[in-house]
Scaffold this motif. Structure first.
Motif: not given
Length: 498
Positions: A19-26, A59-60, A66-69
């Protein structure tokens, strides 16, 4: 020294899924919108950072495609470790030495596996893209519909190729799935999702039981390859004794010593992120090479709106199937193109008084159609969007015929002037009120000229009611997105505005 976030440094249990903890700039101001999209599309709860413009979610690893979408995020990174309350030493040398020492203590293994998986998915996607372009080119050669048509097609594909080569490797645009109208396109999208999911599973299975290749700096063939890297430090806060450049330099030196990677500021394989916001420290590895907001636009104008901000504005007005959505000042078409892509069951109309802007928007629509055609390896179904040149103060639309208006109004800086806005804004609000459905219509309007807008809105209070305001940052300018609700009053009569 510091408290790491609970569970952030722990690896998965034996046999557990990576699994991964994803950080996203928005886009600043639309953090809640992004969190809602993540919950809706990935089923993951998000945490909004104290540092505005960032969210975090788990997310797994197989869910990376799907994250990139996601439509509302600009850049993505996998979190190595997060420190909620890091205590920086007052002395500069001591503070920097602590950052250097931190490198050896960080749990790099799983985040580097996620980075490797992300890289392999990008490569497979690029191969698919090239194959689709080649098959399209071979179809064009077989097409005998006339020399002129063939030339036009070749020119379009050349524009596409130029745009891709100029942007470099694009995990974002290639990972995006543009929906077209109808069930057939959704089926194709699900099929593509399935392909990428299986790719992700294959990569995870292939990588299971093996050592961290990135950590050792080896390729899959086993040949020694030294990875190139750079460290990017984003620092905010006035209580630090060091600059972001100093932090990046010293932290980068420790990373180089730890992994034996080679530093390269431009042609790098791995970008390590060091985000420092007051006492909050997040170390991550970038998963995107350029912002996902560039996904739709190939022909840019002087004030092209980011697609991620356009998505946030559209989502704010909650489009429903069969809604007619109008952008009366569309510029290069960022808002209507994003709308037609994400809400294909609505009908989108875009217009502008500037013929050059209309031409750019039309070119962007053509590029998107071409991309969809390549992606689907068949004739594209098109997108529910029309573009027209018109006068914002005299729109060729029937009174009360429009459900939603979404537009980026002139700020009066690069286009127009603050002085002109005093006449333009009330005239725009009046004409928008005329075409918008009384009682149920709504408008989402972006402007940096807040004083002028507030004055115009106060004069148009009989047809528009302000519902919500979202404060955003647009190219360093403090702007506002206003959600307006249409009243039941008729708006056909011309009034003196001031």
């Amino acid at each position: 020294m510091a408290e790491a976030e609970a569970g952030a440094g722990e690896g998965p249990a034996p046999g557990a899924e990576l699994a991964a903890v994803i950080g996203a700039t928005v886009p600043t101001g639309f953090e809640l919108t992004a969190a809602e999209e993540v919950q809706e599309k990935l089923g993951s709860a998000s945490r909004i950072s104290r540092d505005r413009g960032k969210i975090y979610f788990e997310v797994p690893a197989r869910g990376l495609p799907q994250v990139h979408r996601l439509r509302s995020v600009d850049n993505l990174f996998v979190v190595v470790q997060e420190f909620k309350d890091y205590e920086f030493k007052e002395n500069k040398e001591d503070a920097l030495k602590d950052l250097e020492d931190l490198v050896k203590k960080l749990p790099w293994t799983d985040p580097l596996k996620v980075w490797e998986l992300n890289n392999s998915l990008k490569k497979k996607k690029t191969k698919r893209k090239k194959h689709n372009l080649q098959s399209t080119a071979s179809k064009e050669k077989l097409n005998d519909d006339g020399e002129e048509e063939g030339t036009d097609q070749k020119d379009t594909s050349k524009q596409e190729d130029c745009a891709q080569s100029a942007a470099g490797v694009e995990p974002d645009s290639s990972q995006d799935t543009e929906k077209t109208e109808g069930e057939a396109s959704r089926n194709r999208e699900e099929e593509e999702d399935g392909n990428e999911q299986s790719d992700a599973k294959d990569e995870l299975q292939a990588g299971s039981g093996s050592e961290t290749k990135a950590g050792e700096g080896e390729t899959s063939e086993g040949e020694a390859k030294v990875l190139k890297f750079r460290v990017t430090c984003n620092r905010a806060g006035d209580k630090h004794s060091f600059t972001s450049n100093e932090a990046a330099r010293d932290f980068g030196g420790a990373v180089q010593e730890h992994f034996q990677w080679k530093a390269d500021m431009t042609n790098f394989d791995v970008e390590v992120l060091l985000n420092i916001h007051n006492n909050e420290v997040v170390v991550g590895i970038a998963l995107t090479e350029e912002s996902l907001h560039r996904r739709n636009i190939t022909h840019f104008g002087p004030t092209t709106l980011r697609s991620t901000l356009a998505y946030g504005m559209l989502r704010l007005c909650d489009p429903q199937p069969t809604d007619i959505i109008v952008d009366p000042m569309c510029g290069t078409g960022a808002i209507p193109i994003e709308g037609a892509t994400e809400w294909p069951s609505c009908y989108h109309i875009a217009g502008d008084n500037n013929p050059q802007a209309v031409k750019r928007a039309a070119n962007n629509i053509c590029s998107l159609l071409k991309k969809n055609e390549n992606k689907e390896s068949s004739t594209s179904l098109g997108i529910p969007l029309d573009i027209i040149q018109w006068d914002i103060c005299n729109l060729p639309l029937r009174t009360g015929s429009v459900d939603i208006i979404v537009t980026d109004m002139p700020f009066g800086k690069r286009i127009g002037s603050k002085k002109k806005n005093w006449d333009l804004y009330p005239a725009c609000l009046m004409e928008m009120g005329r075409i918008c459905t009384p009682g149920t219509g709504r408008a989402v309007l972006l402007t940096q000229d807040k004083k002028c807008f507030a004055k115009a809105l106060s004069r148009m209070g009989h047809i528009w009611r302000k519902g919500q305001t979202v404060w955003v940052n647009v190219g360093g300018l403090h702007a506002a997105v206003y959600l307006l609700k249409r009243t039941w009053e008729r708006a056909e009569e011309k009034r003196s505005f001031w």
